[in-house]
Design an enzyme around this catalytic site. Structure first.
Site, PDB file in Angstrom:
ATOM      1  N   LYS A 293       0.868  -1.140  -0.151  1.00 49.27           N
ATOM      2  CA  LYS A 293      -0.097   0.154  -0.118  1.00 49.27           C
ATOM      3  C   LYS A 293       0.839   1.296   0.123  1.00 49.27           C
ATOM      4  CE  LYS A 293      -4.451   1.547   2.123  1.00 49.27           C
ATOM      5  NZ  LYS A 293      -5.333   1.376   3.031  1.00 49.27           N
ATOM      6  N   GLU A 376     -18.965  -6.927   9.859  1.00 49.21           N
ATOM      7  CA  GLU A 376     -19.815  -5.891  10.769  1.00 49.21           C
ATOM      8  C   GLU A 376     -20.554  -6.879  11.385  1.00 49.21           C
ATOM      9  OE1 GLU A 376     -18.552  -3.427   7.441  1.00 49.21           O
ATOM     10  OE2 GLU A 376     -19.202  -5.577   7.582  1.00 49.21           O
ATOM     11  N   ARG A 404     -25.028  -3.526   7.349  1.00 54.01           N
ATOM     12  CA  ARG A 404     -24.740  -4.658   6.914  1.00 54.01           C
ATOM     13  C   ARG A 404     -25.075  -5.647   8.156  1.00 54.01           C
ATOM     14  NH1 ARG A 404     -19.098  -4.397   4.012  1.00 54.01           N
ATOM     15  NH2 ARG A 404     -20.059  -5.807   2.716  1.00 54.01           N
TER      16      ARG A 404
END
Length: 626
Positions: A293, A376, A404
């Site tokens: 990243k 979640e 969610r």
């Protein structure tokens, strides 16, 4: 092929990009010779740095997939072949290569490019995203449609190791394997989501990458097999045996995928060669690509969390003034203060340590801090499990992500009446991230549930008061607060509480008009109340409502409800329902968001657009009175 070009600063002048200037579609990219791709990638990375410096936005993820994006569009016949990017944080290079280079500086601005892939924006954006872990399911649906219609289209899902922690991704992998679908899943493994990635899958992938025996043995075996193309069956069996002996990659193979990797995601030549070999293989294919990243921009490589997203460089000032705390900061301080006094408190978050400001809590109370990764549903059910014992869980979650886990809120928390406190951040219109991230449905989907209480603070002081009150409530409770800073009401240092279901009169007027303000719109309504000499009530609670006070104001000339939530089924609807059930006839206006998805812009511009700023509220009142 030459080595990657490294950058140490974000350029403030448009860079020289002779190859990229002539790439207005992937067709132009595919017309280039293979040996120019490295130069394209370097120009793409430099232009990404430059344009994101102008616009702000997601940063590190895009830098990490520059080579992968170039290789994908070079090897596949896009948009006929369809790429599905998971979440979309990493899609800026994709947008640059697909005809949107000159518009990239408008990203996340009103009437500019969307922050994520958007089907309305480009035929190259095959699936609209914003929440993680959807790419495999979506690509599988496309692939099965292609099979049914006997199309030669190929389908690729690009998913990060953080997104792979969600159950949805594994449900899709399982189904793809059972269907024997022609789909390529690319795992972009950078050991990051937004926060540092956690969990068993992350550890599993780390184990794979650290297996020197696996890498060495596999490379040696491939060298032996390369000159033996007629012995395909022998090669396949040898490869499977090698994987089973030294690789933890058997997880994906046991599911039913042909696993290849790990390979270097910044080696363009290797990527192109591998994708060319894999793109026509039948059945479910899995390519494990290792990236970094922020790759190519040294500061982002060193601190990928800080550089997940950046603001506009030109927006920086030399001001040394201390910024006001955000609502997230108020929550983070409150959580630590309560944890000091109550050893039963545990904090749970689905990969939002930084966003929800759990950083200090995670350092001071590591044994009571649980980051469950992008999961979640699990976060809410885990909280419910804690609540059946002697713990008091606080689940810190964004409003848009709580959607969610709705089944868990209903079935696992509210049906059982368990003592779980939800700290719901990013409620309301969040601005540049657009409709996928707007938290404007939580009043509606929570207030319909028995057993739960729901609070909406209007300021920093109210936020701390209502968090403490909901935490002390022995049952399901939710505190819903917006992104960013509040009006500047300094919180008390004590852990005081208020009465559940009791509103607060902030101003008494003589006009006969009463404004009922909910949450973030209270102070905008206060300006209107002062101008029109109306009464303003800070309702504080969406459920239960202050029914006694509502009865007292029922004879007002006009009652106005104001909320940063969908008007349909929101707090104003709850007020209307109360008056109908009580048999009281009132003159009522409910102000909230209209029945549409709001396009991205600055949050303040969006508020004005829907008429929820002071000017809009006053205009609505004067229109009714006229």
């Amino acid at each position: 092929m030459s080595s990657m070009k490294l950058f140490h600063i974000i350029p403030d002048e448009r860079p020289d990009i002779p190859l990229l200037e002539n790439i207005n579609s992937p067709h132009d990219l595919r017309s280039l010779p293979h040996n120019q791709l490295r130069k394209v990638a370097d120009e793409l990375r430099e232009y990404l740095l430059y344009s994101t410096g102008i616009s702000g936005g997601h940063f590190g993820a895009g830098l990490g997939v520059v080579e992968l994006t170039v290789a994908l569009h070079f090897c596949f016949d896009t948009p006929f072949d369809q790429l599905v990017w998971d979440v979309g944080h990493q899609a800026y290079p994709h947008k640059i290569l697909t005809g949107r280079r000159e518009k990239l500086s408008t990203i996340r601005k009103e009437d500019g490019l969307a922050a994520f892939p958007d089907r309305k924006e480009s035929p190259y954006d095959t699936f609209g995203v914003g929440h993680s872990s959807t790419s495999i399911s979506a690509a599988l649906g496309m692939a099965l449609d292609a099979r049914f219609n006997q199309s030669s289209r190929r389908h690729v899902a690009i998913i990060g190791d953080g997104a792979l922690t969600a159950g949805l991704a594994f449900e899709a992998l399982n189904h793809a394997a059972s269907e024997k679908a022609n789909i390529l899943v690319i795992l972009n493994d950078n050991d990051m989501s937004i926060s540092k990635n956690v969990g068993g899958i992350r550890n599993y992938l780390a184990k794979l990458l650290s297996s020197k025996a696996y890498t060495r043995s596999r490379n040696e075996a491939r060298k032996l097999l390369e000159p033996l193309p007629p012995l395909a069956q022998f090669a396949k069996k040898t490869e499977e045996h090698l994987k089973g002996m030294v690789s933890p990659a058997t997880l994906f193979e046991e599911i039913g995928f042909n696993y290849i990797g790990p390979i270097d995601g910044h080696d363009l030549s290797g990527l192109v060669g591998t994708l060319q070999n894999m793109k026509d293989l039948p059945g479910p294919q899995f390519l494990h690509v290792v990236t970094q990243k922020g790759c190519g921009f040294v500061p982002a490589e060193d601190d990928p969390i800080k550089y997940h997203a950046i603001g506009k460089l030109k927006a920086k000032t030399d001001s040394k003034s201390t910024p006001k705390p955000t609502y997230s900061n108020i929550f983070g301080h409150w959580l630590c203060d309560v944890a000091e006094q109550d050893s039963r408190l545990v904090g749970v978050t689905p990969a939002m340590r930084e966003g929800s400001d759990l950083i200090e809590f995670s350092k001071r109370f590591p044994e009571r801090y649980y980051d469950v990764a992008i999961a979640e549903q699990h976060a809410v059910c885990l909280g419910a499990g804690f609540a059946t014992q002697n713990s008091k869980p606080v689940v810190a979650i964004y409003s848009t992500f709580l959607q969610r886990a709705y089944d868990q809120v209903v079935h696992d928390v509210c049906v059982q009446g368990l003592d779980v406190t939800f700290a719901i951040d990013r409620a309301g219109l969040v601005g540049e991230d657009g409709a996928t991230h707007a938290g404007v449905y939580d009043y509606a989907f929570l207030r319909t549930l028995p057993n739960i209480v729901i609070a909406a603070p209007s300021s920093e002081r109210e936020c701390r008061l209502l968090l403490t009150t909901c935490y002390q409530h022995p049952g399901p409770a939710a505190v819903r607060y917006p992104r960013g800073q509040g009006p500047g009401e300094i919180p008390d240092i004590d852990l005081n509480t208020v009465d559940i279901g009791r509103a607060k009169i902030r101003r008494e007027g003589r006009s006969g008009i009463v404004i009922l303000g909910f949450g973030s719109r209270v102070f905008a309504a206060l300006a209107v109340a002062e101008h029109l000499d109306t009464t303003l009530i800070d309702m504080r609670w969406i459920k239960p409502l202050d029914e006694k006070l509502l009865r007292q104001v029922a004879e007002a000339k006009l009652i106005v409800t104001v909320e940063e939530h969908q008007r349909m089924c929101g707090a104003g609807s709850a007020v209307g329902e109360f008056y109908v059930d009580a048999g009281l006839s009132v003159n009522l206006i409910t102000l909230g968001l209209p029945d549409r998805f709001e396009a991205h812009a600055k949050a303040e511009a969006m508020i004005a657009r829907v008429g929820l700023d002071a000017a809009g509220i006053q205009k609505a009142i004067e229109k009714r009175l006229s």
